[in-house]
Scaffold this motif. Structure first.
Motif, PDB file in Angstrom:
ATOM      1  N   ASN A  26       9.394  14.755   3.188  1.00  0.00           N
ATOM      2  CA  ASN A  26       9.921  14.058   2.014  1.00  0.00           C
ATOM      3  C   ASN A  26      10.770  12.858   2.428  1.00  0.00           C
ATOM      4  N   GLU A  27      10.466  11.674   1.846  1.00  0.00           N
ATOM      5  CA  GLU A  27      11.251  10.482   2.149  1.00  0.00           C
ATOM      6  C   GLU A  27      11.910   9.895   0.909  1.00  0.00           C
ATOM      7  N   SER A  28      11.881  10.658  -0.191  1.00  0.00           N
ATOM      8  CA  SER A  28      12.425  10.125  -1.443  1.00  0.00           C
ATOM      9  C   SER A  28      13.935   9.914  -1.386  1.00  0.00           C
ATOM     10  N   TYR A  29      14.600  10.508  -0.387  1.00  0.00           N
ATOM     11  CA  TYR A  29      16.045  10.372  -0.240  1.00  0.00           C
ATOM     12  C   TYR A  29      16.436   9.065   0.434  1.00  0.00           C
ATOM     13  N   LYS A  30      15.458   8.358   1.015  1.00  0.00           N
ATOM     14  CA  LYS A  30      15.771   7.135   1.753  1.00  0.00           C
ATOM     15  C   LYS A  30      16.217   6.037   0.780  1.00  0.00           C
ATOM     16  N   PRO A  31      17.176   5.208   1.211  1.00  0.00           N
ATOM     17  CA  PRO A  31      17.750   4.186   0.319  1.00  0.00           C
ATOM     18  C   PRO A  31      16.708   3.293  -0.349  1.00  0.00           C
ATOM     19  N   GLU A  32      15.671   2.884   0.416  1.00  0.00           N
ATOM     20  CA  GLU A  32      14.673   1.976  -0.160  1.00  0.00           C
ATOM     21  C   GLU A  32      13.876   2.627  -1.283  1.00  0.00           C
ATOM     22  N   PHE A  33      13.644   3.943  -1.179  1.00  0.00           N
ATOM     23  CA  PHE A  33      12.901   4.626  -2.228  1.00  0.00           C
ATOM     24  C   PHE A  33      13.795   4.977  -3.419  1.00  0.00           C
ATOM     25  N   LEU A  50       4.475  12.941  -8.154  1.00  0.00           N
ATOM     26  CA  LEU A  50       4.401  12.560  -6.747  1.00  0.00           C
ATOM     27  C   LEU A  50       5.751  12.104  -6.206  1.00  0.00           C
ATOM     28  N   ILE A  51       5.917  12.256  -4.894  1.00  0.00           N
ATOM     29  CA  ILE A  51       7.101  11.743  -4.202  1.00  0.00           C
ATOM     30  C   ILE A  51       6.673  11.088  -2.888  1.00  0.00           C
ATOM     31  N   PRO A  52       7.411  10.066  -2.441  1.00  0.00           N
ATOM     32  CA  PRO A  52       7.087   9.448  -1.145  1.00  0.00           C
ATOM     33  C   PRO A  52       7.324  10.436  -0.007  1.00  0.00           C
ATOM     34  N   ALA A  53       6.434  10.406   0.971  1.00  0.00           N
ATOM     35  CA  ALA A  53       6.549  11.297   2.125  1.00  0.00           C
ATOM     36  C   ALA A  53       5.864  10.654   3.314  1.00  0.00           C
ATOM     37  N   ARG A  54       6.145  11.171   4.494  1.00  0.00           N
ATOM     38  CA  ARG A  54       5.472  10.699   5.708  1.00  0.00           C
ATOM     39  C   ARG A  54       4.618  11.824   6.266  1.00  0.00           C
ATOM     40  N   PHE A  55       3.363  11.482   6.565  1.00  0.00           N
ATOM     41  CA  PHE A  55       2.392  12.479   6.997  1.00  0.00           C
ATOM     42  C   PHE A  55       1.886  12.172   8.400  1.00  0.00           C
ATOM     43  N   PRO A  56       1.607  13.230   9.186  1.00  0.00           N
ATOM     44  CA  PRO A  56       0.993  12.998  10.506  1.00  0.00           C
ATOM     45  C   PRO A  56      -0.413  12.441  10.318  1.00  0.00           C
ATOM     46  N   ILE A 132       9.770  -2.282   0.477  1.00  0.00           N
ATOM     47  CA  ILE A 132       8.923  -1.196   0.993  1.00  0.00           C
ATOM     48  C   ILE A 132       7.558  -1.697   1.481  1.00  0.00           C
ATOM     49  N   LEU A 133       7.298  -2.984   1.310  1.00  0.00           N
ATOM     50  CA  LEU A 133       6.044  -3.534   1.828  1.00  0.00           C
ATOM     51  C   LEU A 133       6.094  -3.590   3.350  1.00  0.00           C
ATOM     52  N   PRO A 134       4.953  -3.458   4.018  1.00  0.00           N
ATOM     53  CA  PRO A 134       4.940  -3.560   5.486  1.00  0.00           C
ATOM     54  C   PRO A 134       5.491  -4.902   5.949  1.00  0.00           C
ATOM     55  N   LYS A 135       6.216  -4.867   7.037  1.00  0.00           N
ATOM     56  CA  LYS A 135       6.748  -6.108   7.619  1.00  0.00           C
ATOM     57  C   LYS A 135       5.655  -6.862   8.367  1.00  0.00           C
ATOM     58  N   ALA A 136       4.647  -6.127   8.837  1.00  0.00           N
ATOM     59  CA  ALA A 136       3.518  -6.722   9.562  1.00  0.00           C
ATOM     60  C   ALA A 136       2.265  -5.916   9.248  1.00  0.00           C
ATOM     61  N   TYR A 137       1.120  -6.546   9.465  1.00  0.00           N
ATOM     62  CA  TYR A 137      -0.158  -5.902   9.151  1.00  0.00           C
ATOM     63  C   TYR A 137      -1.053  -5.845  10.390  1.00  0.00           C
ATOM     64  N   THR A 138      -2.100  -5.043  10.280  1.00  0.00           N
ATOM     65  CA  THR A 138      -3.012  -4.873  11.425  1.00  0.00           C
ATOM     66  C   THR A 138      -4.447  -5.260  11.075  1.00  0.00           C
ATOM     67  N   CYS A 139      -4.619  -6.134  10.069  1.00  0.00           N
ATOM     68  CA  CYS A 139      -5.945  -6.712   9.832  1.00  0.00           C
ATOM     69  C   CYS A 139      -6.329  -7.520  11.069  1.00  0.00           C
ATOM     70  N   PRO A 140      -7.607  -7.694  11.341  1.00  0.00           N
ATOM     71  CA  PRO A 140      -8.010  -8.450  12.537  1.00  0.00           C
ATOM     72  C   PRO A 140      -7.380  -9.834  12.645  1.00  0.00           C
ATOM     73  N   VAL A 141      -7.101 -10.474  11.494  1.00  0.00           N
ATOM     74  CA  VAL A 141      -6.488 -11.807  11.529  1.00  0.00           C
ATOM     75  C   VAL A 141      -5.109 -11.771  12.170  1.00  0.00           C
ATOM     76  N   CYS A 142      -4.490 -10.588  12.191  1.00  0.00           N
ATOM     77  CA  CYS A 142      -3.145 -10.429  12.770  1.00  0.00           C
ATOM     78  C   CYS A 142      -3.178  -9.961  14.219  1.00  0.00           C
ATOM     79  N   LEU A 143      -4.348  -9.606  14.710  1.00  0.00           N
ATOM     80  CA  LEU A 143      -4.453  -9.076  16.069  1.00  0.00           C
ATOM     81  C   LEU A 143      -4.457 -10.201  17.100  1.00  0.00           C
ATOM     82  N   GLU A 144      -3.947  -9.886  18.275  1.00  0.00           N
ATOM     83  CA  GLU A 144      -3.963 -10.857  19.371  1.00  0.00           C
ATOM     84  C   GLU A 144      -5.408 -11.092  19.837  1.00  0.00           C
TER      85      GLU A 144
END
Length: 440
Positions: A26-33, A50-56, A132-144
């Motif tokens: 459960n991540e609903s306690y985090k300040p951003e959420f 639903l609640i925000p959470a982090r999953f393996p 809460i948006l990603p700071k960076a992305y992993t689309c191919p355009v962002c890859l080295e």
């Protein structure tokens, strides 16, 4: 026998281990959420399901608070929460968009708004969502570039096209950005940089939902169909689920209705579509393990790699395949070589004496046992070529991960894609071996 050491206990522990693997934190306690929840409540949205959470495995997502039944509406997000071109036109940017010539695209309007609001920081009314948006992305355009070079050839080509497209998008938008200078005390070149626009482009491209909006005269002719849906866009993709997603004109809410049940405290998924892993990586920046739609594409140069160079009819055969749409989307999948791939190979393997039968091949008719066996042999050679190439790339990835820590996340993405494709190729090789055996 000691208590808790029997077979029943072992089975119970295995079940517990399996369930804990998929259990979210459960991540609903985090300040951003907490801030996002307050922001959504002010816009008339509260989520009882639903609640925000982090999953393996999948990372951040949404977890069910209670059991969800088939057909249940799991999210109903009010129109006031959606970020669309209507949002842009009602904002301080609206007048600038309306008067600009040539008319900007809906995509440019959305990207400009995202960059401007992110620059506004705490002054932005959209700050809780932007946080809460990603700071960076992993689309191919962002890859080295060195990471892009490790992608399968068809995806590598599309990745380079994607990069060119975004660079041209940035270049063609610079005059419009300059027209916005009266809105900012800082130079617009510093605000609307390539990296800022790339972030905004990836945000829209990877997170927007489909929502058809009326055509505005102030926009170019490109379809205006993208809406950013805060909170809803935390839902991760699974190819194994079915959902109905659409804007409800009566309730004026964007609704997600599940077509399957979900137990309490499980991750809730949506499906972006029946996409293979190369498409998922290109469009969304991730790879889905055990994806039933995953496949390995065979390009034209590999298709003819093991065919005899002395075949005088080869150019004609290639021309026929192109004319009838059999030169693209040739694949290996979990169930072996596709019908299209085998059909293309059967035509390419036709002997001169039966070449006039090529139409029958395209219709799926068997010409001869010799033709069937030869095409299977070529398919197996192509498959083994891909297996060797994939293993070589995986070894290179492993070496690069040890050498360059900064690229580990990007390299792991390629590693996951290539590992999934290796499994497909190994399954195809085994199936082809069985088919070949039938002809001996």
């Amino acid at each position: 026998m000691k208590k808790g050491r029997g077979r029943t206990s072992r089975t119970r522990r295995r079940k517990l281990f399996r369930s804990s693997e998929s259990r979210g934190v459960n991540e609903s306690y985090k300040p951003e959420f907490i801030e996002l929840k307050r922001w959504l409540k002010n816009r008339k949205f509260e989520d009882p399901n639903l609640i925000p959470a982090r999953f393996p495995g999948t990372g951040r997502g949404l977890m069910s608070k209670t059991s969800l039944r088939e057909g249940q509406v799991i999210i109903s997000l009010p129109e006031s929460c959606l970020l669309t071109t209507d949002t842009v036109m009602r904002s301080y940017l609206g007048a600038y968009v309306a008067k600009w010539q040539p008319h900007p695209s809906p995509l440019l309007a959305l990207c400009t708004f995202l960059v401007a609001e992110k620059h506004a920081g705490t002054r932005s009314p959209w700050k809780p969502y932007l946080e809460i948006l990603p700071k960076a992305y992993t689309c191919p355009v962002c890859l080295e570039p060195e990471v892009v070079n490790l992608l399968p050839k068809p995806l590598k080509t599309k990745a380079r096209e994607q990069r060119t497209h975004v660079q041209e998008f940035f270049t063609s938008s610079r005059d419009f950005f300059s027209s916005l200078q009266p809105l900012f005390s800082e130079a617009v070149e510093n605000i609307f940089s390539y990296s800022a626009l790339l972030w905004a482009w990836c945000t829209v491209n990877t997170r927007a939902v489909y929502m058809k909006l009326g055509q505005r005269q102030c926009f170019s002719a490109e379809p205006d169909t993208c809406a950013l849906a805060p909170y809803l866009d935390l839902l991760n993709h699974s190819p194994d689920v079915q959902v109905k997603a659409a804007f409800n004109e009566e309730t004026r809410c964007y609704e997600i209705r599940t077509a399957s049940s979900c137990r309490q405290h499980e991750e809730v998924f949506i499906c972006y579509g029946p996409h293979d892993n190369q498409r998922l990586l290109l469009e969304y920046g991730f790879v889905s393990t055990r994806n039933p739609h995953a496949c390995v594409y065979v390009s034209e140069d590999i298709l003819v790699k093991y065919l005899p160079s002395t075949d005088k009819q080869m150019n004609k055969k290639i021309s026929i395949l192109k004319d009838h749409g059999f030169i693209e989307n040739l694949t290996f999948g979990w169930d072996g070589p596709s019908w299209r791939l085998l059909t293309a190979l059967k035509l390419l393997c036709l002997e001169a004496s039966v070449f006039t039968c090529w139409k029958k091949v395209l219709l799926g008719e068997i010409i001869s046992d010799t033709n069937e066996k030869t095409s299977l042999d070529i398919a197996q050679k192509i498959c083994h070529y891909f297996i060797e190439e994939t293993n070589a790339v995986l070894q290179k990835v492993s070496h690069m991960k040890d050498e360059d820590v900064a690229l580990v996340n990007q390299l792991t993405l390629v590693e996951t894609l290539r590992t999934e494709e290796l499994k497909i190729l190994q399954a195809s090789a085994e199936l082809l071996h069985n088919l070949q055996t039938a002809f001996t």
